[in-house]
Structure formats: C-alpha cells, structure tokens
Design a protein around this motif. Structure first.
Motif, short mmCIF file in Angstrom:
data_model
loop_
_atom_site.label_atom_id
_atom_site.label_comp_id
_atom_site.label_asym_id
_atom_site.label_seq_id
_atom_site.Cartn_x
_atom_site.Cartn_y
_atom_site.Cartn_z
N PHE A 90 41.10 32.89 39.78
CA PHE A 90 40.17 33.17 40.85
C PHE A 90 39.06 34.14 40.44
O PHE A 90 38.01 34.18 41.09
CB PHE A 90 40.91 33.78 42.05
N ALA A 91 39.29 34.91 39.38
CA ALA A 91 38.38 36.00 39.05
C ALA A 91 36.95 35.53 38.82
O ALA A 91 35.99 36.21 39.21
CB ALA A 91 38.89 36.76 37.83
N GLY A 92 36.78 34.39 38.19
CA GLY A 92 35.43 33.92 37.89
C GLY A 92 34.91 32.87 38.86
O GLY A 92 33.79 32.36 38.69
N ALA A 93 35.71 32.51 39.88
CA ALA A 93 35.33 31.44 40.81
C ALA A 93 34.28 31.92 41.81
O ALA A 93 34.30 33.07 42.26
CB ALA A 93 36.56 30.92 41.54
N SER A 94 33.39 31.03 42.18
CA SER A 94 32.41 31.33 43.23
C SER A 94 33.10 31.47 44.57
O SER A 94 32.76 32.33 45.38
CB SER A 94 31.36 30.22 43.30
N PHE A 95 34.05 30.59 44.83
CA PHE A 95 34.87 30.64 46.04
C PHE A 95 36.10 29.78 45.80
O PHE A 95 36.12 28.95 44.89
CB PHE A 95 34.10 30.17 47.29
N VAL A 96 37.11 29.98 46.62
CA VAL A 96 38.30 29.13 46.60
C VAL A 96 38.56 28.71 48.04
O VAL A 96 38.95 29.53 48.88
CB VAL A 96 39.53 29.86 46.03
N SER A 97 38.32 27.45 48.33
CA SER A 97 38.57 26.97 49.69
C SER A 97 40.03 26.59 49.84
O SER A 97 40.73 26.31 48.86
CB SER A 97 37.67 25.76 50.01
N ALA A 98 40.49 26.59 51.08
CA ALA A 98 41.87 26.23 51.39
C ALA A 98 41.86 25.18 52.49
O ALA A 98 41.00 25.21 53.37
CB ALA A 98 42.65 27.47 51.84
N VAL A 99 42.83 24.29 52.47
CA VAL A 99 42.86 23.23 53.48
C VAL A 99 43.55 23.67 54.76
O VAL A 99 43.53 22.93 55.74
CB VAL A 99 43.51 21.94 52.91
N THR A 100 44.16 24.86 54.77
CA THR A 100 44.76 25.40 55.99
C THR A 100 44.58 26.91 56.02
O THR A 100 44.35 27.56 54.99
CB THR A 100 46.28 25.10 56.06
N ARG A 101 44.76 27.48 57.21
CA ARG A 101 44.65 28.94 57.35
C ARG A 101 45.77 29.69 56.61
O ARG A 101 45.49 30.72 55.98
CB ARG A 101 44.65 29.32 58.82
N PRO A 102 47.02 29.22 56.63
CA PRO A 102 48.05 29.92 55.86
C PRO A 102 47.73 29.97 54.36
O PRO A 102 48.01 30.97 53.69
CB PRO A 102 49.32 29.10 56.14
N LEU A 103 47.12 28.90 53.83
CA LEU A 103 46.76 28.91 52.41
C LEU A 103 45.61 29.88 52.15
O LEU A 103 45.57 30.54 51.11
CB LEU A 103 46.38 27.50 51.96
N ALA A 104 44.67 29.97 53.08
CA ALA A 104 43.59 30.95 52.92
C ALA A 104 44.15 32.36 52.87
O ALA A 104 43.65 33.22 52.14
CB ALA A 104 42.58 30.80 54.06
N ALA A 105 45.20 32.61 53.64
CA ALA A 105 45.84 33.93 53.62
C ALA A 105 46.49 34.19 52.26
O ALA A 105 46.48 35.33 51.77
CB ALA A 105 46.89 34.03 54.73
N GLU A 106 47.06 33.16 51.64
CA GLU A 106 47.63 33.33 50.30
C GLU A 106 46.55 33.69 49.29
O GLU A 106 46.75 34.53 48.41
CB GLU A 106 48.35 32.05 49.87
N ILE A 107 45.40 33.05 49.40
CA ILE A 107 44.28 33.37 48.50
C ILE A 107 43.85 34.81 48.70
O ILE A 107 43.63 35.56 47.74
CB ILE A 107 43.11 32.40 48.75
N ALA A 108 43.72 35.22 49.95
CA ALA A 108 43.27 36.59 50.25
C ALA A 108 44.24 37.63 49.73
O ALA A 108 43.83 38.73 49.32
CB ALA A 108 43.09 36.75 51.76
N ALA A 109 45.54 37.29 49.70
CA ALA A 109 46.52 38.25 49.18
C ALA A 109 46.35 38.47 47.69
O ALA A 109 46.65 39.55 47.17
CB ALA A 109 47.93 37.73 49.47
#
Length: 399
Positions: A164-183
């Motif tokens: 993730f360090a060099g990514a422009s963004f990481v999209s998620a297909v659900t809200r729980p997955l977005a929370a995993e990315i944010a963690a």
C-alpha cells in the motif's frame, strides 16, 4: 488517459464483472491496456468474451528476456530499490525467497510494457503478489498504481503495508474491507467501490410465469465449487425440509466448477438428494442469465472470510430473484433482510431451511421481495455507476 488494467490469470470463470467494467471505463474515455500475470487454461473461462479478452491481454509471465537489462539501463537505483523490496517480503524458506526475488523480473516486464504503451497509471484488481509487482514496477520508474481489495486481507498474503505504501489509493468492495485497509494504512484513500452488474441485461423475464401450485421450488447457486461457498449447508437444509415437510418439493441447481466437486457430489449422495440436486458445471454469462430466469431463488450460503460483495447475488437481484445469503463480508450492506433478500447466519442449517420454506410457501411475500430486489440492484449495483466511481479516483489523484 492511458491506463493499464491488471487482473491475475485473466480471463477466468468469475471474470465477467471485469469485462463489464473495462467496457464502462472505455465509454468514459479511458484508453485501457489489458494486462495479466499468466494465461489461464482455455477451459477456465466459459464466457463468450474469452477470445476477445485473450487477444487484448498482455501476459507478464514468463518475463521479457530484456526487461531487467532495460530497467537497469534506465534506473539502476530503481532496480536496487525493487530488489530491496523483494528481499523484505515475508518468506518461509529459500524457495519463497527465490520466488520473491523472481517477481522483480516480472515487475521489470510491467515497467517495460508501461513505457512502450505510454501508460499513465495501472489499476490492479488484487492485493496479492500482483500488488507487489505493481509496487516494484513503480520503484523502477514505472507508472503510478492503485489496487482493489476483493476479500479479507488475510486471503491475500502478507506485507500489505509495503504493497500500500506506494499506491495512489486502494479501493474496497465493501465497508468492512475499507476498515481493514485503514487499519494498515490510516492515511491512504480507501474508497468503497462495489463491483457491478449490467441491470439492462440482467433483468426479470418479460413473460415470467408464476410457479404453479405444487410445482418444485427451484433454487440455484452460482459459485465456484469450493468448500467456503457453503453448498453443503444448503443441501443439509434441503434434507431437513424433506424430513419435516415432505409435501414441499425443492430442486437445487449448482452452477460452477472447482476443486470441491467430488466432496459436494458425495454430500448430495449421502443426503439422498440425487433426484433433486444436481451439479451443472461452469456456464457462460448468457447461460447463467437463462438459468436465473427459470429459478425461484438464489442461495449463497458461504462461510469464513473470503466472501466480500458477491456478483452472483447482484445478478440474481437484478433479475428480480429473492436471495438467501449468509451474513458474510459486505452482504449486510447489500441486502435489507426480509425486504429485498434473506440473510442467514453462517452454517445455520435451520435458518437456511426456514428461509427456503418462507419463500416457497408465501408467494405474496416472495413476489414483493422480487420487486424490491430488482429496485435495490438498480440503485446500488449498476456497473456503469461503479465504474464511474473508479474512474474518478484514478483521474482525480493529483491530476
């Protein structure tokens, strides 16, 4: 804007969504270059678009012989950075270390391809090794990259902070997955962008006939034959209903292929369901649509953490079908229980049996749920709207 669109082992059995999204992005003005890791077997994709997809796709494996030399000539420091990245990846032994280092050559191939094609950005529909390839290509002077997370991070290996360090963004297909990315990366953009379905093509049959009184209630599952898809729990629910409500006729079609075929077939035989449950194998998108058009409900009784926002559920709802779905991943965001579908606890055979009985014995409730499912699909799952969200994220990143 020229964008690389990378899907591992494309095209495959479950890749109809990607083909739809590619078309939608091109309608929005994107110039798409299809990229994949390696070519899958010819029988891996039953869909009509297979030949067109293969013809358009550039495969990164095996790596181009001159890719590393080109990367070294262009940016020797970039190659050193990529090698250091690979050396830091988790590995359980010498073989995995060698595999990680081998990814550098694949990343160099992606960098060379991007340079020749003039790609401004690469979007990668995976957070597994394809994400590492995108990250190392970027370190070698390749294009910016972004990722989509389609399931729990635990399914996609380790070292996610590095990916993730060099990514422009990481999209998620659900809200729980977005929370995993944010963690993992609190400062990173993690928009929720669902996959989508063509609600013009997937629509209720124009002349759908009501199920005659006494006719079997027809259930279909559209899923890979994998134990995590939970086919066995639906089968056990059928057996329970056969024992306590023998007047209720149920038929079950299982569409898909995968490693658990023999286990599922054995379960059907052991439960005495060979006359009412059948394995149909892998089907094309057109065949799936026809099968959904003759069904009374779709079931997806998955278990574990691998499920996110199942496209098969979206397709069924777009066809106006009631769905019986496990509470798993993003399904509680997709379905309003008892309004446009039925949510059941994972592995709860009794709850699954109750959901089937409810739909099979209350035609008025089932009809209302059909209409609500169709409207929900139009509002939440149309692939054009979701592709527009992805395109906005790609084009608005510092441009």
């Amino acid at each position: 804007m020229k964008v690389g669109y990378l899907v591992p082992e494309f095209p495959g059995q479950t890749h109809a969504f990607f083909w739809r999204e590619i078309r939608a992005l091109e309608e929005l003005g994107a110039e798409i270059r299809l990229i994949s890791t390696r070519k899958p077997p010819a029988d891996a994709c039953p869909h009509a678009f297979r030949e067109a997809a293969v013809a358009r796709t550039t495969y990164l494996f095996p790596p181009e012989p001159g890719a590393m030399a080109s990367a070294i000539a262009r940016s020797p420091q970039g190659v050193v950075r990529a090698l250091r990245y690979a050396a830091r990846l988790s590995a359980s032994g010498p073989r995995e270390v060698a595999k990680n280092l081998g990814l550098v050559a694949v990343a160099a191939t992606l960098r060379s391809l991007a340079a020749r094609a003039g790609l401004d950005h690469v979007h990668i529909h995976s957070c597994a090794n394809s994400a590492n390839i995108g990250a190392m290509a970027r370190l070698m002077g390749g294009p910016s990259y972004s990722l989509t997370l389609h399931g729990g991070l635990s399914v996609y290996g380790s070292d996610h902070a590095m990916k993730f360090a060099g990514a422009s963004f990481v999209s998620a297909v659900t809200r729980p997955l977005a929370a995993e990315i944010a963690a993992v990366a609190p400062a990173l953009r993690a928009p929720v962008i669902m996959m989508g379905v063509d609600t013009d093509e997937f629509r209720p049959p124009e002349h759908a006939a009501e199920r005659p009184v006494g006719a079997p209630f027809r259930i279909v599952s559209i899923a890979r034959l994998n134990m995590t898809k939970g086919h066995r729990f639906l089968l056990r629910a059928m057996a329970e209903l056969a024992a306590r409500a023998p007047q209720l006729a149920i038929e079950y079609r299982i569409v898909g292929e995968g490693p658990a075929r023999d286990q599922i077939a054995a379960e059907i035989a052991a439960l005495g369901l060979t006359a009412t449950a059948r394995l149909d194998g892998s089907k094309s998108e057109d065949e799936v649509r026809a099968i959904l058009g003759t069904a009374d409900a779709l079931a997806l009784t998955s278990v574990g953490q691998g499920e996110a926002a199942p496209v098969a559920v979206m397709e069924a709802m777009a066809m106006g079908l009631p769905v019986i779905v496990s509470r798993i991943g993003g399904t509680p965001d997709m379905i309003v229980d008892r309004v446009d579908g039925l949510l059941v606890p994972q592995e709860d055979v009794g709850a699954i049996a109750g959901a089937i009985e409810f739909l099979a014995t209350d035609p008025a409730a089932a009809a209302a749920m059909r209409q609500a499912a169709r409207q929900a699909a139009i509002a939440r799952f149309d692939y054009r709207a979701n592709a527009a969200k992805l395109w906005h994220e790609i084009t608005s990143d510092g441009r």
